[in-house]
Design an enzyme around this catalytic site. Structure first.
Site, PDB file in Angstrom:
ATOM      1  N   MET A   1       0.807  -1.205   0.000  1.00 17.09           N
ATOM      2  CA  MET A   1       0.000   0.000   0.000  1.00 17.09           C
ATOM      3  C   MET A   1       0.851   1.271   0.000  1.00 17.09           C
ATOM      4  O   MET A   1       2.067   1.222   0.177  1.00 17.09           O
ATOM      5  CB  MET A   1      -0.919  -0.002   1.230  1.00 17.09           C
ATOM      6  CG  MET A   1      -1.913  -1.156   1.248  1.00 17.09           C
ATOM      7  SD  MET A   1      -2.937  -1.179   2.738  1.00 17.09           S
ATOM      8  CE  MET A   1      -3.908   0.318   2.534  1.00 17.09           C
ATOM      9  N   HIS A   2       0.187   2.395  -0.191  1.00 16.34           N
ATOM     10  CA  HIS A   2       0.712   3.745   0.053  1.00 16.34           C
ATOM     11  C   HIS A   2       1.704   4.251  -1.005  1.00 16.34           C
ATOM     12  O   HIS A   2       2.063   5.425  -0.996  1.00 16.34           O
ATOM     13  CB  HIS A   2       1.390   3.862   1.426  1.00 16.34           C
ATOM     14  CG  HIS A   2       0.653   3.238   2.548  1.00 16.34           C
ATOM     15  ND1 HIS A   2      -0.642   3.556   2.851  1.00 16.34           N
ATOM     16  CD2 HIS A   2       1.030   2.295   3.449  1.00 16.34           C
ATOM     17  CE1 HIS A   2      -1.035   2.850   3.906  1.00 16.34           C
ATOM     18  NE2 HIS A   2      -0.044   2.066   4.274  1.00 16.34           N
TER      19      HIS A   2
ATOM     20  N   ASP B   1      -2.580  -5.099   0.436  1.00 18.28           N
ATOM     21  CA  ASP B   1      -2.079  -6.421   0.805  1.00 18.28           C
ATOM     22  C   ASP B   1      -2.692  -6.973   2.083  1.00 18.28           C
ATOM     23  O   ASP B   1      -3.013  -8.167   2.165  1.00 18.28           O
ATOM     24  CB  ASP B   1      -0.551  -6.413   0.901  1.00 18.28           C
ATOM     25  CG  ASP B   1       0.004  -5.276   1.758  1.00 18.28           C
ATOM     26  OD1 ASP B   1      -0.768  -4.494   2.357  1.00 18.28           O
ATOM     27  OD2 ASP B   1       1.249  -5.167   1.834  1.00 18.28           O
TER      28      ASP B   1
END
Length: 485
Positions: free
Chosen positions: A79-80, A235
């Site tokens: 992520m991110h 995830d």
């Protein structure tokens, strides 16, 4: 057949399953990460595409007949990450990853804006996407001015697969531009980060169709089509789908590169002051709460590199059963920390080293330090009103019985070990593909696995580990101010 692709930090994994969830074959390949400066962590999105091509070719070689029946693809990813594209869809710079801390100052400024926590339900951590774009605006203004779209890593892979700019709710919730309660982009949060909604992808639930595989890839991969690409998930939400943590209160603890303690919730319950993440789940009308540490098995990888011994050798040098805490305390803050400290500057340390300290002593202390950090996450979750009574244990670190017994005793929570090995993010992504293709109910597809074993806390050692946990917390209090100077 359904393909689950999990784009991890260190590599991409794919599994091919049938309607019953049976795994036909799996394959993986590694992906390099660049660290050009201290605190920086980047990847080239082209490497994700090449990894996907390689994994698909491996799967076709393993079972071409099964692969030719592919009807759906599910995506999971770390992520991110900030993947910046111009108006032609060309990548403008390497993707800035989740464990990159260069934007700590920008994160602090955004987080001090009262509206941000109220909208996003979370602290604005340096690893989140919004402060990365503020860093780019300050330090790479030409790149910022050309940015037409910002995609999360798995959604760039989707763009290559389908030509569509689409993301799901669970992944988008980690950007700080997202209204997690309403499950939509926030114009106000975007404006605070000098962004616009047209720079964001369209939004769907993880169980919904999110584009079709492009015609050239259908031909190249020997498929008749159509092949639906599901919305997918970040995830951790994908891992929750893979292990069946979709009902309120169901949760797991993951000893992966990072460490995660996740619980599913049937209502939006933000508590940003605890540094617990509150994100959308990959299934509709469901959320997740997570405590996250940045270095779990990554701490063991670090120790392995510096001792010049493989992780497996270090781990197997320890007994199966714990006998009590080490005389050494390890602080696993190799890249700073999220829950509960939100401290990008603090760094790791060994406390109590002795001239007699051997590799086994260091290995034990690293495992204990990660367990104490996960206990910090549990205490933070309790602060939100969540108190899991038992947890599934997953991730690479779950292969060590010693580590699991240490963790169960430190958490004072039994750990259930699922039977088999296919219940991670790739499986969750494949299950999301089943839902997207067949309009299936998530509860019918995402059942929890059979429990193979249960690790109980060692009641005779709880007090000893509780004392050591108190020392661990004191060391952070003492060292954190020094790291900030």
């Amino acid at each position: 057949m359904y393909l689950g692709l999990d784009l991890g930090t260190s590599g991409l994994r794919g599994i091919l399953i049938d309607d019953a969830g049976r795994v036909l074959c799996d394959a993986e390949t590694s992906i390099p990460t660049s660290t050009p400066k201290p605190g920086w962590s980047e990847q080239n999105p082209l490497d994700w595409i090449n990894a996907c091509k390689e994994v698909v070719e491996k799967l076709r070689a393993l079972d071409e007949t099964a692969f030719s029946k592919l009807r759906g693809i599910g995506l999971s990813g770390h992520m991110h990450g900030a993947t910046l594209l111009d108006s032609d869809g060309t990548v403008l710079r390497p993707c800035i990853l989740w464990n990159d801390t260069r934007s700590a100052d920008q994160a602090r400024i955004l987080d001090q804006t009262p509206e941000m926590r109220a909208i996003s339900g979370n602290i604005v951590f340096p690893g989140f996407t919004a402060p990365k774009l503020e860093w780019v605006r300050a330090h790479e203004p030409d790149v910022f001015s050309k940015t037409a779209k910002v995609l999360l890593p798995k959604d760039y892979l989707r763009f290559w697969l389908t030509g569509e700019y689409i993301s799901d709710m669970s992944d988008s919730a980690g950007t700080s531009w997202f209204d997690v309660g309403r499950r939509q982009w926030s114009d106000a949060a975007l404006a605070l980060g000098h962004m616009r909604v047209e720079q964001m992808p369209s939004l769907i639930e993880g169980t919904d169709p999110g584009g079709d595989l492009k015609a050239d890839l259908l031909r190249e991969w020997g498929l008749s089509g159509p092949v639906v690409v599901a919305g997918g998930a970040g995830d951790n939400a994908a891992a929750a789908c893979g292990i069946g943590s979709i009902q309120d209160g169901a949760g797991f603890v993951s000893l992966g590169t990072s460490g995660v303690l996740l619980v599913a919730r049937d209502a939006y319950a933000p508590a940003p002051e605890t540094a617990v993440h509150c994100f959308c789940h990959a299934i509709p009308d469901t959320w997740i709460q997570m405590g996250v540490i940045l270095s779990a098995t990554n701490s063991m990888n670090w120790l392995s590199r510096n001792l010049g011994q493989p992780v497996d050798k270090l781990a197997t040098a320890l007994p199966d059963a714990v006998t009590g805490p080490s005389g050494i305390t390890f602080l696993p803050y190799l890249s700073g920390e999220r829950t509960p400290h939100n401290d990008s500057r603090v760094r790791g340390a060994f406390m109590g080293l002795d001239v007699s300290s051997a590799p086994a002593d260091l290995t034990q202390s690293v495992m204990e330090g990660v367990a104490f950090a996960m206990r910090d996450c549990l205490e933070a979750l309790k602060g939100t009103g969540t108190s899991p009574q038992n947890l599934m244990a997953v991730g690479g670190g779950a292969r060590s019985r010693f580590w699991l017994e240490t963790l169960a005793t430190v958490l004072q929570v039994p750990l259930n070990l699922p039977k088999g090995s296919e219940f991670g993010a790739a499986m969750g992504a494949a299950r999301l593909a089943i839902c997207a293709v067949n309009n299936a109910e998530p509860a019918e597809v995402m059942s929890p696995p059979e429990i193979e074993d249960r690790i109980e806390p060692r009641s005779d050692l709880i007090d000893a580990y509780e004392t050591e946990y108190g020392r661990y917390r004191q060391f952070y209090t003492a060292l954190a101010p020094l790291a900030a100077t």
